[in-house]
Design a protein around this motif. Structure first.
Motif, PDB file in Angstrom:
ATOM      1  N   ASN A 140      -1.475   0.109 -16.001  1.00 38.90           N
ATOM      2  CA  ASN A 140      -0.584  -0.882 -15.402  1.00 38.90           C
ATOM      3  C   ASN A 140       0.196  -1.647 -16.469  1.00 38.90           C
ATOM      4  N   ASP A 153       6.803  -0.015  -3.855  1.00 39.23           N
ATOM      5  CA  ASP A 153       7.285  -0.395  -2.526  1.00 39.23           C
ATOM      6  C   ASP A 153       7.722   0.810  -1.706  1.00 39.23           C
ATOM      7  N   LYS A 166       1.454  -0.448  -7.412  1.00 45.08           N
ATOM      8  CA  LYS A 166       2.023  -1.368  -6.408  1.00 45.08           C
ATOM      9  C   LYS A 166       3.503  -1.077  -6.135  1.00 45.08           C
TER      10      LYS A 166
END
Length: 713
Positions: free
Chosen positions: A155, A207, A205
Motif C-alpha cells: 500500500n 473505486d 481501496k
C-alpha cells in the motif's frame, strides 16, 4: 514533445459527445482510483505476436485518465504468451534440421514468464515514454499476500507511485511462482490475473475495476452463438445458473468464467466492476464517462434492475397468466392482498426512504430541475398516507363481476352486462415513486396484470417499491403479476407484439383558470394562489391565467399579480400583458412550468377564453371563476377538457380527492377513460347470457321481449 500514438478522444470530448450518462453508471462520478486488468487476448494478436495498436490505444487512455486526475493501476497479462513466442523463435534459430525432425517438447512456462515479463515491461515503458508517462513494474506471488507486513508495504509503495503520477503495472511473478501447473492450479489467495486484479482493487481501496476482454462483455451464452445476448447488468441471483460459458480465451489461463468469478467477488466487497472489450480504442474512457457498455457488476444491482433481462413481452404474458389467477380468487382474498401490501409498505418504510433519498441525491447532483426533484422526493409520512389509501381502496365494493345491466331477450333468456378486468396494463409514468404504489394497488383491486415503466431518475425507488409490493403477493397468484420494465427501448417493440395490452396515457397538464369580469375577486385570488402554489410540480397546478379585459382598469389584474408575486411566483406575459406589465413574454402559450411560474394574459370574453384553451391547453383541467350563470354554463358546456371546474381550484382534479381511492393518472384521451382514472377506468365489460336451450332458427325460435330487468343485489 511526446508523440501521439493514435487518435484517441480526450475524456472531455467524450463527455461533450455523451451528455446522457446511464443511470446505473452514475457511481462513476465518485470514482478516483481505478484498477485496469488487461487480458492476454488483448495484449497479443491471434498469431501470438504483440497487438501494438491495441496497446498504444490502451496507453493513450491511461494517459488521458492521468491528465484528468484519476489514479490508475494496471494488471497486465501476456508475459507467458509473449515469452513463449520469443523462445520458440530462439529455439528455431538455434536448431539443426535433425533437431526439427524430433518431437518438440513444450517450453517451460516459468522460463517463458521470465523472458516475456521483461519484454512486456520494455514495451509498456516505450509506449508510455512516448506519452510522457512513467510506469513501474510490480511482480507478486500468492504467497506474498499471506504477510501483513508485505500488504502494508504494498500500500505504501503504490501510494507513493500514484502521488508521483506513476502507473504501477502488476503481474503475477510466474517465473518464481510455486504453482506447479499455473494454467490449472486455482488454489490460494489468487489464482490468475483476474482474481489478482480483484484482490488488488480491494487491497488498494480502488473505486472501480475494469476487466478488459476480447468480447464486449458477459453474454448469456457463447458470444459466437447468435442467440446469446449481452448482459448489461449482472445479477447473481438470476444469472449464475442461467449463463452457459463457451471456450475460454485462446491464450492465458482465465477466460470469462474467471472474470465473472473475480467480478462477483469484487462487487460483493463493494467495488463496482465492468467487463468490456479491450479491442475498442476508447472503452476505458467510455466506462469512466458512464456509458452503458460492457457488463456491470455492482453490489446494488439487484435493486436497480429487477427485470432487465426478462423481455417485456415475456413479462406481459406472465402478467396475463397471473391476472387470471387473481381474478379466480374470492373478493375477500383480493382485499387481503391489498391489506398485506399496505402493511408491507409500512414495515419497509426505512429502506424505501433510504433508496428514495439516494435517487434524490443523484438527481440533485445531475442538476435536474427542482420541479422534477419535488415530484421524485417522498416526503415524511408519504408511505403511511399511501398505505392508508390502499386500505381505503380495499374497503370499497369489489369492482369485478358486478352486474351493470340485466335484460330479458326472450322468455327464459336473460342477458347480463358485467364488469371485467382489461387484462394487462402497460403504464408509462413520470418520476413519481408514489404513482407506482397507486397504480399497483389499483391493478390488484381491478384484477389486472401490470407492466410499469417509470422515470429513470426514480430507478432505485421504483425497484424497492416493486420488490416490497410483489413480495406481498401470494405465490398462488404469481410474483410476476406486476412487472417492472427498465429499458425504454423495449416499449415500442412491446407495442408491436400481438400481446393485446391496453395502454393508458397521461398527457401534459397545461391547466387554465379564466377569471370573468363577474368574478368575486377575493375568491378568485384565493383559488388562483392555491391552484399555483399548493403543489407547483403537480399536473393539476394552473399554468395559464386568463383574465377578462375589463378587470385591467378595475384593478383586478394588479390584485392577482400582487397576490402571486407575494407567494414567490414568477410571471410571464402573453403578447398583451407582457407589454402592459413590463414582464418577460412567455416563449410559448402552450407550456407546462411544473414550478412556481405561470403565464398571464387577457381575453375579450368567455368565448375568446374558450378558444385560447382549445388552442393552447392540453384538455386536462380548466376552471372558470365567475358569478354570471350564463357565462358559467357556456364555459362548462363548451370547454372540451377532461375536468372543467367552476369556482374551485384545479388541484381538486385528483383520484383520491374525487373519492376513487387512488388513481393511475389523469387521462386526457377521449376513449375508454377520461380524467382521474380509478378502478372503474381499468375495467371493461363482458356479456353473460343465461338460457335453457333456446335457438335462433332464423329468428323464429324465440319471441323477443327486450325487457329491462332489475339488478339483483
Amino acid at each position: 514533445m511526446p508523440t501521439c500514438l493514435r487518435g484517441t478522444k480526450r475524456l472531455s470530448e467524450l463527455r461533450a459527445a455523451n451528455g446522457n450518462m446511464d443511470s446505473t453508471r452514475a457511481f462513476v462520478r465518485d470514482v478516483k482510483r481505478i484498477v485496469v486488468k488487461v487480458g492476454t487476448a488483448v495484449v497479443t494478436r491471434a498469431d501470438g505476436r504483440l497487438a501494438l495498436g491495441r496497446l498504444g490505444a490502451l496507453c493513450e487512455q491511461i494517459k488521458e485518465l492521468n491528465l484528468q486526475g484519476y489514479e490508475v493501476i494496471m494488471v497486465s497479462s501476456g508475459a507467458v504468451g509473449l515469452g513463449r513466442q520469443r523462445l520458440r523463435y530462439r529455439k528455431l534459430v538455434n536448431s539443426s534440421f535433425a533437431d526439427l525432425q524430433k518431437p518438440q517438447v513444450e517450453l517451460d512456462g516459468k522460463a517463458c514468464a521470465g523472458v516475456g515479463q521483461s519484454s512486456l515491461m520494455a514495451l509498456y515503458d516505450t509506449l508510455f515514454s512516448q506519452l510522457d508517462v512513467t510506469s513501474a513494474q510490480l511482480l507478486v506471488t500468492d504467497h506474498d499476500f499471506k504477510s501483513i507486513d508485505f500488504r502494508m508495504q504494498l500500500n505504501e509503495t503504490v501510494q507513493s507511485l500514484l502521488s508521483l503520477t506513476v502507473v504501477p503495472i502488476f503481474n503475477e511473478n510466474d517465473a518464481v511462482s510455486t504453482r506447479k501447473a499455473p494454467y490449472e492450479d486455482s488454489s490460494g489467495i489468487f489464482w490468475d490475473n483476474d482474481s489478482l486484479a480483484a484482490l488488488l482493487a480491494l487491497e488498494l481501496k480502488a473505486d472501480l475495476l475494469i476487466l478488459l476482454s476480447d468480447v464486449e462483455g458477459l453474454y448469456s451464452g457463447p458470444p459466437s452463438d447468435p442467440k446469446s445476448r449481452l448482459i448489461r447488468t449482472y445479477i447473481k441471483e438470476r444469472h449464475q445458473d442461467e449463463i452457459t460459458f463457451g471456450d475460454k480465451s485462446r491464450l492465458g489461463r482465465g477466460g470469462m468464467t474467471a472474470k465473472v468469478t473475480a467480478a462477483v467477488n469484487a462487487a460483493q466487497a463493494g467495488i463496482p466492476v465492468v467487463i468490456t472489450s479491450g479491442y475498442a480504442p476508447e472503452n476505458i474512457l467510455k466506462v469512466v464517462q458512464g456509458e452503458d457498455i460492457g457488463t456491470l457488476f455492482h453490489g446494488d444491482a439487484h435493486l436497480w434492475v429487477q427485470s432487465a433481462d426478462v423481455s417485456a413481452r415475456d413479462m406481459a404474458f406472465a402478467a396475463r397468466e397471473s391476472s387470471r389467477n387473481l381474478q379466480a380468487i374470492s373478493s375477500e382474498d383480493r382485499r387481503k392482498i391489498l391489506l398485506d401490501i399496505a402493511d408491507a409498505l409500512e414495515a419497509n418504510q426505512e429502506e424505501i426512504m433510504k433508496e428514495n433519498k439516494a435517487d434524490v441525491a443523484a438527481a440533485e447532483k445531475a442538476g435536474y430541475e427542482k420541479s422534477l426533484i419535488a415530484r421524485l422526493a417522498l416526503k415524511p409520512g408519504k408511505i403511511t398516507n399511501l398505505a392508508n389509501s390502499i386500505r381505503v381502496l380495499a374497503k370499497m365494493e369489489d369492482p369485478i363481476g358486478r352486474v351493470l345491466k340485466r335484460t330479458e331477450l326472450a322468455d327464459g333468456l336473460v342477458l347480463e352486462k358485467t364488469s371485467s378486468p382489461l387484462g394487462v396494463l402497460l403504464i408509462v409514468f413520470e418520476s413519481r415513486p408514489d404513482a407506482l404504489v397507486q397504480i399497483a394497488s389499483l391493478a390488484v383491486r381491478s384484477g389486472n396484470g401490470l407492466l410499469l415503466k417509470g422515470g429513470k431518475e426514480a430507478k432505485r425507488s421504483n425497484a424497492i417499491l416493486h420488490k416490497v409490493i410483489t413480495g406481498a403477493i401470494p405465490d398462488s397468484i404469481g410474483g410476476r403479476l406486476i412487472g417492472l420494465v427498465t429499458s425504454r427501448e423495449e416499449i415500442p417493440d412491446l407495442l408491436k407484439e400481438s400481446t393485446k395490452i391496453p395502454v393508458l396515457g397521461h398527457s401534459d397538464g397545461i391547466c387554465h383558470v379564466y377569471v370573468d369580469k363577474s368574478a368575486n375577486m377575493e375568491m378568485a385570488n384565493r383559488i388562483i394562489v392555491d391552484a399555483k402554489v399548493d403543489y407547483p410540480a403537480a399536473c393539476n397546478a394552473v399554468e395559464t391565467l386568463l383574465l377578462h379585459k375589463d378587470l385591467v382598469p378595475a384593478g383586478g389584474l394588479n390584485a392577482i399579480v400582487f397576490g402571486l408575486q407575494s407567494k414567490g411566483v414568477t410571471l410571464y406575459g402573453g403578447p398583451k400583458v407582457s407589454s402592459m406589465l413590463n414582464i418577460p413574454q412567455a416563449q410559448s402559450l402552450h407550456h407546462e412550468y411544473n414550478s412556481t411560474a405561470c403565464t398571464i394574459e387577457t381575453v375579450d370574453d368567455v368565448h375568446q377564453a374558450i378558444d385560447h384553451i382549445h388552442q393552447y391547453g392540453s384538455a386536462h383541467t380548466d376552471c372558470i371563476i365567475a358569478e354570471d350563470g350564463e357565462v358559467v354554463e357556456t364555459f362548462l358546456r363548451q370547454v372540451d377538457s377532461a375536468a372543467v371546474f367552476h369556482n374551485a381550484s384545479t388541484r381538486f382534479c385528483d383520484g383520491a380527492r374525487f373519492g376513487l381511492g387512488a388513481e393511475v393518472g389523469i387521462s386526457t384521451s377521449r376513449i375508454h377513460a377520461r380524467g382521474p382514472v380509478g378502478v372503474e377506468g381499468l375495467l371493461t365489460t363482458r356479456w353473460i347470457l343465461r338460457g335453457n336451450g333456446q335457438v335462433v332458427d332464423g329468428d323464429k325460435g324465440v319471441t323477443y321481449t327486450h325487457r329491462d330487468l332489475p339488478i339483483l343485489s
